[in-house]
Design an enzyme around this catalytic site. Structure first.
Site, PDB file in Angstrom:
ATOM      1  N   LYS A 149      44.438  27.640  32.483  1.00 12.15           N
ATOM      2  CA  LYS A 149      43.798  28.397  31.417  1.00 12.15           C
ATOM      3  C   LYS A 149      43.001  27.450  30.529  1.00 12.15           C
ATOM      4  CE  LYS A 149      45.328  32.653  32.097  1.00 12.15           C
ATOM      5  NZ  LYS A 149      44.443  33.821  32.282  1.00 12.15           N
ATOM      6  N   LYS A 246      42.813  43.343  39.718  1.00 16.65           N
ATOM      7  CA  LYS A 246      44.092  43.538  39.036  1.00 16.65           C
ATOM      8  C   LYS A 246      44.373  45.032  38.969  1.00 16.65           C
ATOM      9  CE  LYS A 246      43.750  39.409  36.092  1.00 16.65           C
ATOM     10  NZ  LYS A 246      43.523  38.927  34.705  1.00 16.65           N
TER      11      LYS A 246
END
Length: 327
Positions: A149, A246
């Site tokens: 991230k 997703k």
């Protein structure tokens, strides 16, 4: 037979703190939908996506608003027309898949003509200082695939370099969560290529990513926030090399399967990802991801406590769901 539906809000503690460019959290707040009929019950879990204005209360209300339709026997294709893509529809759709499997005795994998296998999943490193991210990478250097991230301003190249030095053998995915700018994206992509990064996710904000059509892609670039459903794909063909599917964005397994197939037809690489949720949320995604190029289904690995029964993780391998969990 009479069909019933129930909705629950649940919270699962995260092991430590999970941080991305938009903020931090210490627990996974999920909504679970259960649909029962004829002595059988199907479950689906979703995670409200605050990036799109979803809240626990709003998702529960959206599911409750479908009570009469669900109890009246709505099927998965009708559900696509009745609700927008998003977390609420995901929970209902996955519960319907599970209910059908339980009621018929035919597993979802069999219905999809799959012989599911264990998959190698990425493991996510939270955004932090270069030093803290190097420490996370060092602890997980034996994992074959790390998702890093980033998107925290000017220090991203330093973060990437620190992670690479701490985990020299791991493949790396960078997830900027829309945190780069037109001014930084080219230099950051060049540095990512020099450091052997395999994929960069959503470097620029959705809707403000047009520059990706005019700059070099020394590393493949994957759309995340820019893609929800199959209808979004044509506009992305000149911008992205891959798409992250997703279930919470697509609004369930039904649409996610369509999105995957259309992405393949248009030549996109396919990644299957997740929000931070439990094994119940990951279970249908493991089936979706059977032929994916990248798999990021580590949600339960980030939790201090998962559901029981849950998915089986051995290192970075996640096994297909047992029928007692889902499908």
């Amino acid at each position: 037979m009479v069909r019933g539906i129930s909705v629950d809000k649940e919270s699962f503690p995260i092991a430590g703190t999970f941080t991305i460019s938009r903020g931090s959290k210490t627990e996974a707040e999920v909504v679970t939908c259960t649909i029962s009929e004829g002595g059988h019950a199907g479950r689906g879990e979703c995670v409200p996506y605050r990036r799109y204005g979803e809240t626990l209360e709003g998702v529960v209300a959206a599911i409750e608003a479908m009570r009469s339709a669900v109890e009246g026997g709505i099927d998965r294709d009708e559900l696509l027309a009745a609700m927008p893509a998003g977390a609420a529809r995901n929970a209902i759709d996955c519960a319907l898949w599970d209910l059908e499997a339980k009621a018929t005795g035919v597993a979802v994998s069999e219905r999809l003509r799959l012989a599911p296998r264990a998959l190698e999943t990425a493991y996510t490193l939270s955004l932090g200082s270069a030093e803290s991210m190097a420490a996370q990478a060092r602890e997980n250097a034996s994992r074959p695939l790390l998702k890093v991230k980033i998107g925290g301003g000017d220090g991203d190249i330093e973060r990437i370099r620190a992670v690479r030095q701490a985990a020299p053998a791991s493949r790396l995915i960078l997830d900027a969560n829309e945190g780069w700018t037109d001014e930084t994206v080219a230099a950051n992509l060049t540095a990512a290529a020099e450091l052997g990064v395999a994929l960069v996710e959503q470097p620029l904000p959705a809707g403000r990513d047009g520059i990706l059509a005019t700059i070099a892609h020394p590393v493949p670039i994957c759309a995340d926030e820019s893609v929800h459903a199959a209808k979004d794909l044509p506009a992305l063909t000149d911008l992205y090399d891959a798409v992250n599917i997703k279930l919470d964005k697509a609004g369930g397994l039904t649409e996610a399967l369509r999105l995957r197939d259309e992405a393949r037809r248009l030549g996109f690489g396919v990644m299957v990802g997740c929000m931070v949720g439990t094994s119940l949320a990951m279970a249908p995604a493991v089936l979706l991801a059977q032929e994916a190029d990248f798999v990021d289904l580590d949600g339960p690995l980030l939790l201090a406590r998962d559901r029981v029964p849950g998915l089986t993780y051995q290192g970075s391998l996640v096994s297909p769901p047992e029928r007692g969990l889902w499908g």
